[in-house]
Write an enzyme that holds these catalytic residues in place. Structure first.
Site: not given
Length: 1092
Positions: A66-67, A111, A364, A751, A780
């Site tokens: 984030r910084g 801080v 439906y 999983h 594939s």
């Protein structure tokens, strides 16, 4: 899944609440949450420090770095925080590939500190233990901590000591900070263990003269440990990854999943997408997503999800209607497709789950047609033929295009059809019906002769498994190379009768000499024997209450199959490993906390035990042994040639996909030699490498197939084994989950272990590494079968494999229950019922669901009408029935029924016995005059007899008129019960001719004697005849039949039971002792000669 990310606020709350350390942890619980709905006045009232301190503000939405992204506002006052939030709160931003709305922010005290006061610490779980990473330079620019940080491994069951922290982690820490940091790090590690964290990172951790400050924190916890940590965790919310919204439908399915023993998962990726999936099985769901993305559908893929573990019809309906509701909300110009896919189920009744989906489709059908939805179905497993038939029928009846395919079609072929890349067959081939395999024409009940039990290419193997060698002291035991043989005997933990019968049928069809199941262990019953079938004959298998007895009485057993629940699996498995005879344990349960699994692995490694699982269906060795439900039912066992060994061994994570591999291997090679599903958890008890090395050392195995998946690094060990020459046999590999790299936000697949934490854990990286190492890797999953066939054909061509002649398998008779399920047989029912049906998801009374009964507020009278008369009675009739029950509920303790009940109660008898004693007194003389009165008055009225004629005839015949007369009440002292009922009948019944007739009779009888009134029994009897005849719900014959069969006496029995129970409870409450009748109330009349 197990490891789930929690928000920074939740992580800090856990830390502040539960950390135990002498270090002064500052700013405890000083954080404020801000959303678009935040009321700043209330916020400052709850957190007054916001008005007085400098502040830090940042999004709390699982965003990394984030910084560096400019998403942290530092050293601001409250006005500055509000100004900083204005251009960011509820605005879209891009983080890496993910676009999302910044909607949740965290404000904390600022801080002030120096770079020298910043440190980095991270603890994360691995198979071998927990790694602690520490770096003396923390903060935004910490860089590659894996390369720079000091690292310490804390082994499973070991503790982190202060000395090891100082020596191995704090080489560069200033001396004045070491003691504080040591105490904090040890306390943090203990917190990490106690609260079942799997990942905990703090960067920066600031240490100065005031104490320790936790500035930024990221964490994951093991969600499966909820039942252990609930008291400490409370109710934890798991936020979605940045870039993906949290949908209420996801929460709804998660809630269904939590309440179910099945697995139900749903992640919405793109609610406007046109490609929706409803896939059975954790592994199969990933494969379908991969294929859709491979074919260019990633941007249109709307959801990821799975249903597995034999969900009920209602659960499947709830899951399906949720998806159908989502996909029909927005139209797509190209129409939409729904892919209902799955591998070949091991134990899920496909037809039963499809019934739920069919119900949802019918509900439906309008929106589905309006949205131009086309449905493609592919499934296999128990009763899948019936499931596909039902699915096809609903397509015809609703007009929705539904294309159905079974095991004859490659699992993912329907994806190409759905996306238009391959044609849809006009008439797919029909797989043989289950019944065609199993019915045996041979009447011989003996065990069939042995069929081929050796590999196609090798002589018959030795019978006995290679046992694990006993270890020397301090040295881990060696594990067995051969886990199963034709003589393997197992103990089953859990009352899983269906799985046991499946194992015995497999044994029988493999021509084993004896059953593979020696005994069962079930702690919740006493020792007994359970009946099973061995072929045609029945056998008894002992069931023991405790493990010790089972092990002692069956020393030949070397395998334990545990069906223990996720809560008890750890303890029962640890107990099992006390017995040296056990060398293989299969743990079926899914959802065991990872910390417990790692302890099991450690103990197993020490004892030389091979663990298969957790979260597995098990494994199978054709011709020898199968674990539980592996391989499915006998039709699939026979169709995939699993009754005899082939030359190919495989290892997979997924149980459902292992059955799909059985199908693929049987169609492309000479069959399976052995197959193991190691389980979908992050830390399986045994690894890919463990089994591949066993196969490498097994001469009968000629080629190896491995189906890996995204997450973890075990596949890289296979790469190294091939490179080092340890693995020399051909290995065909494919890792599923290639679609993960195409998604903009992180997706947790079915999983628990299917999630990549690093780039090298992705399926794409693993496939590439395996290919480069020399494994055979298809492009594939669609091409996996082709590659397996190519490798097999080469081995046949060079003589490594010599195919043997196929031998027909023996047949096994089908169980009656399954034959009935398939509709192959019919049998006259022993009972018939037409009033109630409890078999579905909702109880039904005479055709009315119980929810409707309550919705309509039918009351007790309405329920009685449904169950007694199979009618929905008018409101006044229901009220009359309830009034009858009220007025007959009790008539004091002196009447015979109440007296009997009281005597029994005081004799110490239970409620049922006392109630029965009272009920047995009911008859014509007490309480049972309703039927008799109804019959007598009806007969007289229907015959046209005048009231006076009726009275005279009964007197002449010497018969009492039932329902006339009362011991106490009279015309001058009327029974108010009768008066109440009379007023109601006259005010609400459409007509009451029978009652009017009876009242005319009363006038005659009371003129003779004032107590010869129409009593409550008689009144209810005649009024009920009026109700049945006049309410419009019954024919005359039906009304007369109910009187004839004694329905009216039931009113008195039901009503008076309330009073009898009241008397029983009253006597118990008053603690009355044994009743003895007083002598002075007994007239002793003995024969005169006896008294003398």
């Amino acid at each position: 899944m197990s490891a789930k990310a929690i928000s920074e606020q939740t992580g800090k709350e856990f830390l502040y609440k539960h950390i135990c350390t002498s270090a002064a942890v500052q700013n405890r619980f000083r954080y404020a949450n801000v959303t678009s709905e935040t009321d700043w006045d209330h916020l400052t009232q709850d957190h007054p420090w916001l008005l007085t301190e400098r502040l830090v503000v940042k999004p709390d939405q699982l965003i990394k770095c984030r910084g560096k992204l400019g998403l942290v506002g530092v050293d601001l006052d409250l006005v500055g925080v509000q100004e900083w939030l204005k251009p960011r709160l509820m605005r879209e931003t891009t983080v890496a590939k993910a676009k999302g709305i910044l909607k949740n922010f965290l404000i904390e005290p600022f801080v002030a500190h120096t770079q020298e006061e910043e440190f980095y610490i991270c603890i994360y779980a691995a198979r071998e233990g927990d790694h602690v990473l520490f770096h003396h330079e923390g903060g935004v620019d910490v860089g590659d901590v894996d390369a720079k940080a000091q690292r310490l491994l804390v082994g499973v069951d070991d503790k982190l000591s202060e000395d090891s922290v100082k020596e191995q982690l704090f080489m560069h820490v200033p001396d004045d900070k070491k003691e504080v940091l040591v105490s904090f790090v040890v306390g943090l590690f203990n917190l990490y263990e106690d609260l079942y964290f799997t990942y905990l990172e703090i960067n920066p951790l600031v240490v100065n003269q005031d104490g320790v400050f936790v500035l930024d924190m990221a964490a994951k916890i093991d969600a499966t440990a909820d039942y252990i940590c609930k008291a400490k965790w409370g109710d934890v919310e798991f936020p979605p990854p940045f870039g993906r919204e949290a949908y209420p439908e996801e929460a709804y399915i998660a809630d269904l999943d939590a309440k179910s023993g099945a697995s139900l998962k749903l992640t919405i990726l793109n609610p406007l997408g046109r490609i929706w999936t409803m896939v059975a099985g954790g592994g199969a769901s990933v494969v379908y997503s991969d294929t859709i993305c491979d074919l260019g559908g990633v941007d249109e893929l709307a959801n990821y999800g799975e249903y597995s573990g034999a969900p009920s019809e209602q659960q499947t309906y709830d899951y399906a209607k949720t998806i159908l509701s989502l996909m029909t909300r927005e139209k797509h110009h190209e129409g939409k497709v729904l892919i209902i896919g799955g591998s070949i189920a091991n134990f899920t009744n496909v037809a039963a789950t499809f019934k739920g989906i069919v119900r949802a489709i019918k509900d439906y059908q309008g929106p589905l047609k309006d949205n131009g939805v086309t449905i493609f179905v592919r499934r296999g497993g128990p009763n899948y033929q019936e499931g596909l038939r039902v699915m096809g029928e609903v397509g015809k009846t609703t007009g929705i295009p539904i294309y159905v395919f079974g095991t004859e079609t490659h699992m993912t072929a329907i994806v190409g059809m759905a996306l238009g890349y391959q044609p849809i067959p006009n008439q797919p081939p029909v797989a043989a019906h289950t019944a065609n395999f199993l019915l045996n024409s041979n009447t011989n009940a003996a065990t069939p002769a042995s069929t081929r039990t050796a590999s196609f290419s090798e002589p018959r193997a030795a019978n006995d498994a290679t046992s694990a060698k006993k270890p020397k002291a301090g040295i881990p035991a060696a594990k067995a190379t051969m886990l199963f043989s034709r003589n393997t005997k197992a103990i089953i933990w859990g009352m899983q009768t269906r799985a046991v019968q499946g194992m015995l049928d497999f044994d029988y069809v493999c021509s084993r000499d004896e059953p593979s199941v020696a005994a069962m262990v079930y702690p919740f019953t006493g020792d007994h024997k359970q009946k099973f079938y061995w072929g045609h004959k029945e056998i008894l298998i002992p069931v023991y209450k405790n493990m010790a007895d089972a092990m002692k009485k069956h020393p030949e057993v070397d395998v334990l199959i545990s069906f223990a629940s996720l809560r008890s699996a750890f303890d029962s498995t640890m107990e099992t490993m006390q017995y040296s005879q056990i060398h293989t344990i299969a743990i079926i349960a899914e959802g065991i906390p990872e910390a417990q699994t790692r302890k099991l692995i450690k103990r197993a490694d020490e004892n030389g035990v091979t663990i298969i699982g957790p979260a597995t269906v098990g494994g199978i060795k054709p011709g020898c042994f199968k674990i539980g439900n592996t391989g499915g039912m006998l039709d699939n066992i026979l169709a995939s040639n699993l009754y005899r060994p082939g030359s190919v061994a495989y290892v997979s994570r997924s149980g459902g996909m292992s059955n799909e591999l059985n199908n693929i291997v049987s169609h492309t090679t000479d069959g399976v030699y052995e197959g193991v599903a190691i389980g979908g958890d992050r830390y399986p008890g045994s690894t890919f490498m463990d089994h591949v090395l066993r196969y490498q050392d097994t001469p009968e195995v000629k080629m190896i197939v491995m189906l890996g998946e995204i997450g973890g690094t075990e596949e890289y060990k296979i790469c190294q084994g091939i490179k080092d020459g340890r693995i020399t046999k051909p290995v065909v590999c494919w890792c599923i989950g290639t679609c993960a790299t195409m998604f903009s936000s992180e997706v947790q697949f079915g999983h628990a272990g299917a999630c990549a934490n690093q780039d090298f854990e992705t399926a794409v990286a693993k496939n590439q590494a395996l290919r480069e190492a020399g494994a055979f890797v298809p492009k594939s999953f669609d091409e996996l079968g082709d590659v397996i066939r190519t490798v097999y054909d080469e081995l046949v061509a060079n003589g490594t494999i010599v195919p043997a002649q196929e031998v027909p398998p023996p047949t096994v008779p089908m169980d009656y229950s399954w034959a009935r399920e398939l509709g192959l047989i019919r049998k006259p029912a022993s009972f018939m019922t037409s009033i109630c049906d409890e078999r579905g998801q909702e109880l039904i009374y005479a055709g009315m669901p119980i929810t409707e009964v309550f919705k309509e507020e039918m009351g007790l009278g309405g329920v009685l009408g449904l169950l007694w008369f199979q009618r929905r009675l008018p409101r006044y009739a229901c009220q009359f029935i309830e009034m009858c029950l009220m007025v007959t509920a009790d008539h004091g303790p002196a009447v015979s029924g109440a007296h009997n009940t009281i005597v029994c109660a005081r004799a110490g008898k239970d409620l049922i016995s006392s109630l029965t004693s009272g009920l047995l007194t009911i008859g014509d003389r007490f309480g049972g005059a309703l039927d008799a009165a109804a019959k007598q008055f009806s007969k007289a009225f229907d015959s046209g007899m005048l009231p006076m004629e009726f009275v005279n005839k009964m007197k002449k015949d010497g018969k009492l008129i039932m329902g006339i007369g009362h011991r106490v009440k009279s015309i001058n002292n009327p029974d108010m019960r009768v008066q109440i009922l009379k007023d109601f009948v006259k005010g609400h019944f459409p007509a009451s001719p029978m009652l009017d007739y009876a009242l005319d009779v009363e006038k005659i009888t009371t003129s003779k004697k004032p107590n010869l009134i129409l009593n409550v029994d008689g009144f209810i009897g005649v009024a009920f005849v009026d109700l049945l005849r006049m309410c419009g719900g019954f024919t005359r014959d039906e009304a007369d039949e109910f009187v004839e069969i004694g329905a009216l006496n039931g009113i008195f029995v039901l009503g008076r039971s309330m009073g009898f129970i009241g008397h029983y409870l009253d006597q118990k409450r008053l603690k009355q002792g044994l009743y003895r009748h007083p002598w002075d109330d007994i007239s002793y009349v003995l024969p005169e000669h006896m008294s003398m």
